[in-house]
Design a protein around this motif. Structure first.
Motif, PDB file in Angstrom:
ATOM      1  N   ASN A  87       0.838  -1.193   0.000  1.00 49.73           N
ATOM      2  CA  ASN A  87       0.000   0.000   0.000  1.00 49.73           C
ATOM      3  C   ASN A  87       0.879   1.251   0.000  1.00 49.73           C
ATOM      4  OD1 ASN A  87      -2.344   1.495   0.017  1.00 49.73           O
ATOM      5  ND2 ASN A  87      -2.740   1.220   2.184  1.00 49.73           N
ATOM      6  N   ASN A  88       1.169   1.825   1.155  1.00 49.52           N
ATOM      7  CA  ASN A  88       2.043   2.992   1.217  1.00 49.52           C
ATOM      8  C   ASN A  88       3.515   2.577   1.249  1.00 49.52           C
ATOM      9  OD1 ASN A  88       2.730   5.741   1.370  1.00 49.52           O
ATOM     10  ND2 ASN A  88       2.703   5.722   3.598  1.00 49.52           N
ATOM     11  N   ARG A  89       3.786   1.388   1.687  1.00 50.57           N
ATOM     12  CA  ARG A  89       5.154   0.855   1.719  1.00 50.57           C
ATOM     13  C   ARG A  89       5.248  -0.369   0.827  1.00 50.57           C
ATOM     14  NH1 ARG A  89       8.350   2.770   6.036  1.00 50.57           N
ATOM     15  NH2 ARG A  89       7.129   3.962   7.525  1.00 50.57           N
ATOM     16  N   ALA A  90       6.322  -0.462   0.082  1.00 59.26           N
ATOM     17  CA  ALA A  90       6.581  -1.638  -0.749  1.00 59.26           C
ATOM     18  C   ALA A  90       7.157  -2.733   0.140  1.00 59.26           C
ATOM     19  CB  ALA A  90       7.549  -1.295  -1.868  1.00 59.26           C
ATOM     20  N   ALA A 147       1.723  10.079  -8.906  1.00 59.40           N
ATOM     21  CA  ALA A 147       2.993  10.224  -8.182  1.00 59.40           C
ATOM     22  C   ALA A 147       3.199  11.660  -7.694  1.00 59.40           C
ATOM     23  CB  ALA A 147       4.151   9.777  -9.055  1.00 59.40           C
ATOM     24  N   GLU A 148       2.187  12.491  -7.827  1.00 58.99           N
ATOM     25  CA  GLU A 148       2.231  13.879  -7.359  1.00 58.99           C
ATOM     26  C   GLU A 148       2.061  13.938  -5.844  1.00 58.99           C
ATOM     27  OE1 GLU A 148       2.699  16.672  -8.991  1.00 58.99           O
ATOM     28  OE2 GLU A 148       2.083  16.363 -11.077  1.00 58.99           O
ATOM     29  N   ALA A 149       2.697  14.918  -5.218  1.00 60.44           N
ATOM     30  CA  ALA A 149       2.540  15.131  -3.774  1.00 60.44           C
ATOM     31  C   ALA A 149       1.075  15.374  -3.418  1.00 60.44           C
ATOM     32  CB  ALA A 149       3.404  16.301  -3.313  1.00 60.44           C
ATOM     33  N   SER A 150       0.329  16.049  -4.287  1.00 63.54           N
ATOM     34  CA  SER A 150      -1.087  16.326  -4.008  1.00 63.54           C
ATOM     35  C   SER A 150      -1.902  15.036  -3.939  1.00 63.54           C
ATOM     36  CB  SER A 150      -1.669  17.267  -5.072  1.00 63.54           C
ATOM     37  OG  SER A 150      -1.538  16.706  -6.365  1.00 63.54           O
ATOM     38  N   GLY A 156      -3.224   9.645   1.215  1.00 65.61           N
ATOM     39  CA  GLY A 156      -2.369   9.072   2.243  1.00 65.61           C
ATOM     40  C   GLY A 156      -1.263   8.189   1.703  1.00 65.61           C
ATOM     41  N   ARG A 157      -1.097   8.162   0.395  1.00 65.02           N
ATOM     42  CA  ARG A 157      -0.053   7.385  -0.275  1.00 65.02           C
ATOM     43  C   ARG A 157      -0.030   7.817  -1.728  1.00 65.02           C
ATOM     44  NH1 ARG A 157      -2.679   4.276  -3.790  1.00 65.02           N
ATOM     45  NH2 ARG A 157      -4.676   3.368  -3.250  1.00 65.02           N
ATOM     46  N   LEU A 158       1.042   7.513  -2.424  1.00 62.78           N
ATOM     47  CA  LEU A 158       1.048   7.691  -3.870  1.00 62.78           C
ATOM     48  C   LEU A 158       0.203   6.586  -4.492  1.00 62.78           C
ATOM     49  CD1 LEU A 158       4.753   8.515  -4.851  1.00 62.78           C
ATOM     50  CD2 LEU A 158       2.862  10.092  -4.428  1.00 62.78           C
ATOM     51  N   GLY A 159      -0.223   6.811  -5.721  1.00 60.89           N
ATOM     52  CA  GLY A 159      -0.853   5.730  -6.465  1.00 60.89           C
ATOM     53  C   GLY A 159       0.198   4.684  -6.791  1.00 60.89           C
TER      54      GLY A 159
END
Length: 180
Positions: A87-90, A147-150, A156-159
């Motif tokens: 999810n947020n971490r690989a 992959a944008e900061a927005s 709560g995570r990048l795509g």
């Protein structure tokens, strides 16, 4: 398992060690050593080193690009990982086609092309059984709005990609220029 990905080139004698901007010094040392081994085998042709520390969350800037000859940090960016890597971490990685996971190991950038994500950089994995299917899997560095900061702020995570290290569209041109 160490979570790192590299794009490498020939290593010249650096005038000074580059500023690491939060990169774990032990990871940087391992990345430089891996790059040196690739250069010694004639597999790399430039003096740039890119490191992705997948141990960090996707919301963090976890991609660094260094000019080792000049001892400079060139770029520090966010980078997405594969959909099935976590999810947020690989946390899971694969070399298998269709896995939709990121791969670990040493890569070299081999050719810019225009594809469905626009200008992209092909990656060849240099480690048999670890990432040597990268070309067949179409693992490339490309731009993605997710992959944008927005996007990270909103979700709560990048795509997540299908295994590619994807960066924000504005980050892609200097990244490709540094690594091609």
């Amino acid at each position: 398992m160490l979570a790192l990905t590299l794009a490498v080139g020939v290593l010249g004698a650096a005038a000074a060690e580059p500023p690491l901007a939060g990169l774990d010094p032990a990871l940087f040392a391992r990345a430089k050593l891996a790059a040196q081994h690739a250069a010694e085998r004639g597999l790399a042709t430039r003096s740039r080193l890119a490191v992705i520390d997948y141990r960090l969350p996707s919301t963090s800037k976890r991609l660094w690009v260094f000019d080792l000859e000049q001892g400079r940090l060139l770029l520090h960016e966010r980078v997405a990982h594969g959909k099935n890597s976590g999810n947020n971490r690989a946390v899971r990685f694969s070399n298998d086609a269709g896995s939709l996971m990121s791969s670990l190991g040493v890569f070299v950038g081999r050719g810019v092309y225009l594809g469905k994500h626009g200008r992209s950089l092909r990656l060849d994995g240099l480690e048999p059984g670890v990432n040597d299917n990268a070309r067949a899997r179409d693992i490339v560095i490309h731009a993605a709005d997710y992959a944008e900061a927005s996007f990270a702020k909103q979700h709560g995570r990048l795509g997540r990609s299908w295994g590619c290290p994807a960066v924000a569209p504005a980050a892609l041109p200097p990244l490709i220029d540094a690594l091609e």
